[in-house]
Design an enzyme around this catalytic site. Structure first.
Site, PDB file in Angstrom:
ATOM      1  N   CYS A  71      41.047  40.287  38.128  1.00 28.27           N
ATOM      2  CA  CYS A  71      42.469  39.971  37.983  1.00 28.27           C
ATOM      3  C   CYS A  71      42.812  39.769  36.501  1.00 28.27           C
ATOM      4  O   CYS A  71      42.152  38.999  35.795  1.00 28.27           O
ATOM      5  CB  CYS A  71      42.807  38.711  38.771  1.00 28.27           C
ATOM      6  SG  CYS A  71      44.519  38.156  38.595  1.00 28.27           S
ATOM      7  N   HIS A 107      42.102  39.210  43.824  1.00 31.47           N
ATOM      8  CA  HIS A 107      41.265  40.404  43.629  1.00 31.47           C
ATOM      9  C   HIS A 107      40.381  40.201  42.408  1.00 31.47           C
ATOM     10  O   HIS A 107      40.751  39.503  41.451  1.00 31.47           O
ATOM     11  CB  HIS A 107      42.122  41.670  43.478  1.00 31.47           C
ATOM     12  CG  HIS A 107      42.960  41.707  42.237  1.00 31.47           C
ATOM     13  ND1 HIS A 107      42.557  42.353  41.082  1.00 31.47           N
ATOM     14  CD2 HIS A 107      44.182  41.176  41.957  1.00 31.47           C
ATOM     15  CE1 HIS A 107      43.500  42.227  40.160  1.00 31.47           C
ATOM     16  NE2 HIS A 107      44.488  41.508  40.666  1.00 31.47           N
ATOM     17  N   ARG A 122      47.445  47.946  41.674  1.00 32.80           N
ATOM     18  CA  ARG A 122      46.266  48.538  42.320  1.00 32.80           C
ATOM     19  C   ARG A 122      45.903  47.841  43.626  1.00 32.80           C
ATOM     20  O   ARG A 122      44.907  48.198  44.270  1.00 32.80           O
ATOM     21  CB  ARG A 122      45.073  48.484  41.362  1.00 32.80           C
ATOM     22  CG  ARG A 122      45.282  49.250  40.063  1.00 32.80           C
ATOM     23  CD  ARG A 122      44.211  48.920  39.044  1.00 32.80           C
ATOM     24  NE  ARG A 122      44.300  47.520  38.610  1.00 32.80           N
ATOM     25  CZ  ARG A 122      43.442  46.941  37.790  1.00 32.80           C
ATOM     26  NH1 ARG A 122      42.409  47.641  37.310  1.00 32.80           N
ATOM     27  NH2 ARG A 122      43.580  45.670  37.441  1.00 32.80           N
ATOM     28  N   CYS A 161      48.592  39.280  44.413  1.00 30.56           N
ATOM     29  CA  CYS A 161      48.837  39.515  43.002  1.00 30.56           C
ATOM     30  C   CYS A 161      49.785  40.703  42.831  1.00 30.56           C
ATOM     31  O   CYS A 161      49.794  41.632  43.650  1.00 30.56           O
ATOM     32  CB  CYS A 161      47.516  39.794  42.294  1.00 30.56           C
ATOM     33  SG  CYS A 161      47.679  39.995  40.493  1.00 30.56           S
ATOM     34  N   ASP A 211      49.487  43.004  40.770  1.00 26.56           N
ATOM     35  CA  ASP A 211      48.742  44.171  40.284  1.00 26.56           C
ATOM     36  C   ASP A 211      49.027  45.386  41.164  1.00 26.56           C
ATOM     37  O   ASP A 211      48.873  45.336  42.392  1.00 26.56           O
ATOM     38  CB  ASP A 211      47.238  43.853  40.290  1.00 26.56           C
ATOM     39  CG  ASP A 211      46.428  44.857  39.493  1.00 26.56           C
ATOM     40  OD1 ASP A 211      46.525  46.063  39.780  1.00 26.56           O
ATOM     41  OD2 ASP A 211      45.679  44.442  38.588  1.00 26.56           O
TER      42      ASP A 211
END
Length: 216
Positions: free
Chosen positions: A98, A95, A43, A39, A41
């Site tokens: 999400c 994750h 993080r 992803c 993202d």
């Protein structure tokens, strides 16, 4: 922006102190054993969470770690990784929490383009609607869908002509499904590792059954 360049200089100096020949080696060859499809993202930093240095992991990231059969960007990465770099492992990693999956479950509107992109997550949700437990919390349903989405993307990778052709030619490539938790920084194996077209269906069914059993 200036701070980012300062950080870059500090990082490069630290790497050279720890391994003076690192950048010279890195510039001479690119031979990772792993392709990571994850992803976007921020993080979920792919290299860091599995402790690999630059050059050891080939990476493709997009919203909700999707592998869509008409996404030429993703398919080009997969083809280059398998045909040219000869990676041995393709890791699809989602994750928990999400944002793309959450938006799909909550039917949130994020913008025309991303909403259309996330129709692919809604397809996963609709496919498994009967097994997503209605009396669980919405957070649990999101977590379950995050896991189910990974399994579906592992299947999508495995069904590409790129991967099936590699298998038919005897190339050793295994496609894995993992998920990452930001609450403790740990990865979990979703018990699907596909190494041939013949074992795809049995691995898929077993993984889906395992996920649904955990949330039932």
């Amino acid at each position: 922006m200036k701070e980012l360049f300062i950080n870059n200089v500090a990082w490069a100096q630290k790497v050279k102190r720890d391994d003076p020949a690192f950048f010279q080696r890195l510039s001479l060859q690119h031979a990772p054993e792993y392709l990571w499809i994850g992803c976007s993202d921020s993080r979920v930093p792919a290299n860091e969470i599995i402790g690999l240095m630059p050059g050891e992991l080939f990476v493709h990231r997009n919203v909700a770690n999707l592998v869509v059969h008409d996404d030429l960007n993703c398919l080009s990465v997969i083809q280059y990784a398998i045909s040219d770099l000869k990676v041995k492992h393709v890791i699809v990693c989602g994750h928990y929490g999400c944002g793309g999956v959450t938006a799909s479950v909550k039917r949130q509107k994020l913008g025309t383009l991303v909403d259309n992109w996330l129709l692919n997550v809604q397809d996963v949700q609709n496919l498994h609607r009967g097994s997503i437990v209605k009396n669980n919390t919405q957070e649990q349903n999101i977590d379950q869908l995050c896991e189910l989405n990974v399994i579906e993307q592992v299947t999508n990778v495995s069904r590409t002509s790129i991967v099936s052709d590699a298998w038919s030619q005897g190339q050793g490539v295994t496609v894995h499904g993992w998920i990452y938790s930001m609450t403790d920084g740990l990865l979990s194996d979703l018990d699907i590792s596909v190494s041939s077209s013949e074992n795809l269906e049995s691995k898929y069914i077993s993984a889906i059954d395992g996920i649904n059993a955990r949330y039932s």
